[in-house]
Design a protein around this motif. Structure first.
Motif, short mmCIF file in Angstrom:
data_model
loop_
_atom_site.label_atom_id
_atom_site.label_comp_id
_atom_site.label_asym_id
_atom_site.label_seq_id
_atom_site.Cartn_x
_atom_site.Cartn_y
_atom_site.Cartn_z
N UNK A 178 0.83 -1.21 0.00
CA UNK A 178 0.00 0.00 0.00
C UNK A 178 0.86 1.25 0.00
N UNK A 179 0.30 2.31 0.55
CA UNK A 179 1.08 3.55 0.66
C UNK A 179 1.21 4.33 -0.63
N UNK A 180 0.75 3.73 -1.70
CA UNK A 180 0.77 4.47 -2.97
C UNK A 180 2.12 4.40 -3.64
N UNK A 181 2.06 4.53 -4.94
CA UNK A 181 3.27 4.44 -5.77
C UNK A 181 4.08 5.73 -5.65
N UNK A 182 5.36 5.65 -5.28
CA UNK A 182 6.14 6.88 -5.06
C UNK A 182 6.71 7.52 -6.32
N UNK A 183 6.32 7.01 -7.50
CA UNK A 183 6.94 7.50 -8.73
C UNK A 183 6.73 9.00 -8.96
N UNK A 184 5.48 9.45 -8.84
CA UNK A 184 5.19 10.87 -9.08
C UNK A 184 5.92 11.73 -8.04
N UNK A 185 5.90 11.25 -6.80
CA UNK A 185 6.60 11.98 -5.75
C UNK A 185 8.09 12.10 -6.05
N UNK A 186 8.65 11.02 -6.59
CA UNK A 186 10.07 11.06 -6.96
C UNK A 186 10.32 12.14 -8.01
N UNK A 187 9.44 12.19 -9.01
CA UNK A 187 9.61 13.22 -10.05
C UNK A 187 9.54 14.61 -9.44
N UNK A 188 8.61 14.81 -8.50
CA UNK A 188 8.47 16.13 -7.88
C UNK A 188 9.69 16.45 -7.02
N UNK A 189 10.17 15.47 -6.29
CA UNK A 189 11.36 15.71 -5.45
C UNK A 189 12.56 16.04 -6.34
N UNK A 190 12.69 15.32 -7.45
CA UNK A 190 13.80 15.56 -8.36
C UNK A 190 13.70 16.96 -8.95
N UNK A 191 12.46 17.34 -9.29
CA UNK A 191 12.26 18.68 -9.86
C UNK A 191 12.65 19.75 -8.83
N UNK A 192 12.30 19.50 -7.56
CA UNK A 192 12.68 20.45 -6.50
C UNK A 192 14.20 20.59 -6.45
N UNK A 193 14.89 19.45 -6.51
CA UNK A 193 16.36 19.47 -6.52
C UNK A 193 16.89 20.28 -7.70
N UNK A 194 16.35 19.98 -8.88
CA UNK A 194 16.85 20.63 -10.10
C UNK A 194 16.51 22.12 -10.13
N UNK A 195 15.49 22.52 -9.34
CA UNK A 195 15.16 23.94 -9.25
C UNK A 195 16.03 24.66 -8.23
N UNK A 196 16.95 23.94 -7.63
CA UNK A 196 17.87 24.60 -6.71
C UNK A 196 17.50 24.46 -5.25
N UNK A 197 16.43 23.72 -4.95
CA UNK A 197 16.08 23.49 -3.55
C UNK A 197 16.96 22.39 -2.95
N UNK A 198 17.02 22.38 -1.65
CA UNK A 198 17.82 21.38 -0.94
C UNK A 198 16.89 20.42 -0.22
N UNK A 199 17.10 19.13 -0.43
CA UNK A 199 16.34 18.12 0.32
C UNK A 199 17.25 17.62 1.41
N UNK A 200 16.97 18.05 2.65
CA UNK A 200 17.92 17.69 3.71
C UNK A 200 17.22 16.94 4.83
#
Lengths: 374, 374
Positions: free
Chosen positions: B30-52
């Motif tokens: 369950x918990x849902x497929x994390x694929x879309x979330x991964x794309x969004x997290x990657x986009x945040x990284x590529x936009x210059x945000x920091x995932x810490x």
């Protein structure tokens, strides 16, 4: 200023009795049975609280006015008694959220049980209720108030249930979204909660409330009671007071009722007698009575008021109490002009209820009975 | 202090790729497929945000930590892309409601797509995410976090939807009532919103979070990727890392799935092969895989993790992706001790899901395969 006693109408037990009758009439078949609310209002009186009403003209322009009412299924709020202070909790939580103090309480809906809730809450808060309301009758949804129609944004609002849960609808992107979310939430809370909306200014209330709603509802109730006492016709008394007319008299010969999207929808078919021999009427229902047809032709439509009354007692019959064989009169009363503007008819005209093929015509424009049925 | 760079783990794109695999495994179907979330997290990284990510031990006791996650039906959040700032709006509205500033974001649920949402919101807010979560896996309801189980009251909470609506659950009389009202509301908002709960103290988070969840999920993902690269068995790598075991290998021969009360419930029947010849397994499902039976006998039960994996790739198969004929391995991983206390088992043990006749036994206590099936 709001508490100057000479400016306030203080309701008596007799007023509450009359209000029960009058608000049931203005409920146009819906709005819920005001009986439980009457008992609660009477109990508040007997406990030493004051139920007071302020005239719209006595409201300062900068007064902060909170409108409130029960939300949910009328039948549930009739069967499951409220905890009692839901409305007060709503007002207090709203005050805390927005950092203000309410000066007066407004009524969302004068038709049915929602006539009582503002009085009870206001009495607990020591505030008056404005002599007006947002519908001049009953409607099933929150965006159908004159407040919303004429531009008030009803969020942030607070919803309290009998269990003690408190939900704040902090921002809704439209009045309809507010209704949609609140409706879902009240169902999860058991189907009958209380909601207080973001405060309005006194100036706004004076301009866009349906005026004199409590005066009218209590007056209608008194007219019915007095007619009964002198063995006169209470239905005639109602029509006289409100420029209404009896559209039809007959016996209910068929009822179609079903639940659809949380609403009672259906149709009452009435076989005419007296002046309506050989005619058949239909009243189309969606919680309230919305459309009256004679022999298949639309004669009265929402937002004008269509009321089905017991022909002998003059008691309004709510849609869920309609039964095969009842002898009834169908009465129409004109709605307030604030409900007849183009922007109001968008929301509370036939199209607002999905009757796309019915055009609204004010009931006075077209009176085929010409008084003969009365 | 929270922003001292030497205390923070800054995630890379490769970490996000690994997190997608690892959080899907911990989703236990369950918990849902994390694929879309991964794309969004990657986009945040590529936009210059920091995932810490901040280690629990580096969190000050008086830090104010807001846990958040998506709420609703995983399938909808997979098909309807989020607006993107729902989580940030939740945090800001909560801060305004309660008059505080959040120091860090916590994860409600590391299993599935909810692993990504805290990272994305925290990056927009310039905050770190705590290396921990409230489930150590996925569960379907909000009261099933260790935060709630060990005494945190999650209201006032804020729910935001992609349209711009904001609802505050200001007070719920219990965690279950919070879940009930929020669930009804999210459905009215279209079925996939974001919710942030009342802040927890750093001290509470350190004591009652499932620790090291991001480290574990990224580590699991890396283990799978590395095993694939060296043509080794990724399933064995998962088991080795988490002290788990392969319970069963076989082919799906029957699937019963139906929607019940907003949840996917049902059963997957698996016909054994390899070491499981002539055996039949059943996995009972309620959004997540909850119970594993061999030849009718319960062997593993919730809250231990039951994962169905593609036998060749080692990819976790979510319950809605199960198909007749798939060749699968059923893997069990022991849950964290915080989920095995009596108070936790009340909420997330078999009885919490209506399996009143199944007693929970930790999976290590009873290992009939004795390593033979691996």
């Amino acid at each position: 200023m709001l508490s100057r006693p000479d400016k306030l109408w203080t309701l008596t037990e007799a007023d509450i009795e009359a209000l029960e009758i009058g608000s049931a009439i203005l409920g146009t078949g819906g709005g819920g049975n005001p009986y439980i609310g009457k008992l609660r209002a009477r109990q508040a009186l007997r406990s030493g609280n004051t139920l007071s009403v302020i005239k719209m003209q006595d409201l300062p322009d900068d007064a902060k006015v909170v409108s409130l009412g029960g939300i949910g299924a009328p039948l549930i709020s009739f069967e499951r008694i409220k905890e009692g202070r839901e409305g007060l909790r709503c007002v207090r939580a709203l005050e805390e959220r927005l950092g203000f103090k309410a000066d007066a309480i407004a009524c969302e809906e004068i038709g049915g049980q929602n006539a009582m809730e503002p009085l009870i809450t206001a009495s607990l808060a020591g505030l008056p209720v404005v002599d007006g309301d947002g519908m001049g009758r009953a409607f099933p949804e929150m965006q159908m108030t004159t407040y919303s129609i004429y531009g008030h944004r009803s969020t942030p609002s607070v919803m309290c249930d009998p269990h003690g849960n408190v939900v704040i609808f902090d921002h809704a992107i439209s009045e309809k979204w507010h209704e949609r979310m609140a409706r879902a939430c009240v169902i999860s809370q058991g189907g009958a909660s209380t909601l207080a909306s973001a405060p309005m200014s006194g100036a706004f209330v004076k301009r866009f409330s349906i005026p004199d709603s409590y005066t009218k509802a209590v007056g209608l109730g008194r007219a019915v009671m007095e007619a009964r006492q002198r063995h006169a016709d209470p239905i005639a008394a109602i029509c006289e007071m409100e420029n209404g007319r009896v559209c039809f008299t007959g016996k209910i010969k068929d009822l179609k009722r079903h639940l659809k999207g949380g609403f009672v929808t259906g149709e009452a078919i009435i076989e005419g007698f007296d002046g309506c021999n050989d005619q058949t009427a239909a009243v189309l229902i969606q919680n309230e009575n919305l459309v009256f047809k004679r022999d298949g032709v639309v004669e009265i439509a929402v937002p004008d008021l269509i009321i089905i009354l017991d022909i002998d007692t003059g008691n309004a019959i709510t849609t869920e109490m309609l039964r095969y064989g009842q002898r009834v009169a169908v009465v129409a009363l004109p709605c307030h002009p604030l409900l007849r503007t183009p922007e109001a008819l968008e929301v509370v005209g036939p199209k607002g209820f999905g009757f796309d093929d019915i055009a609204y015509r004010p009931m006075e424009a077209d009176d085929p009975t010409q008084g003969s049925a009365t």
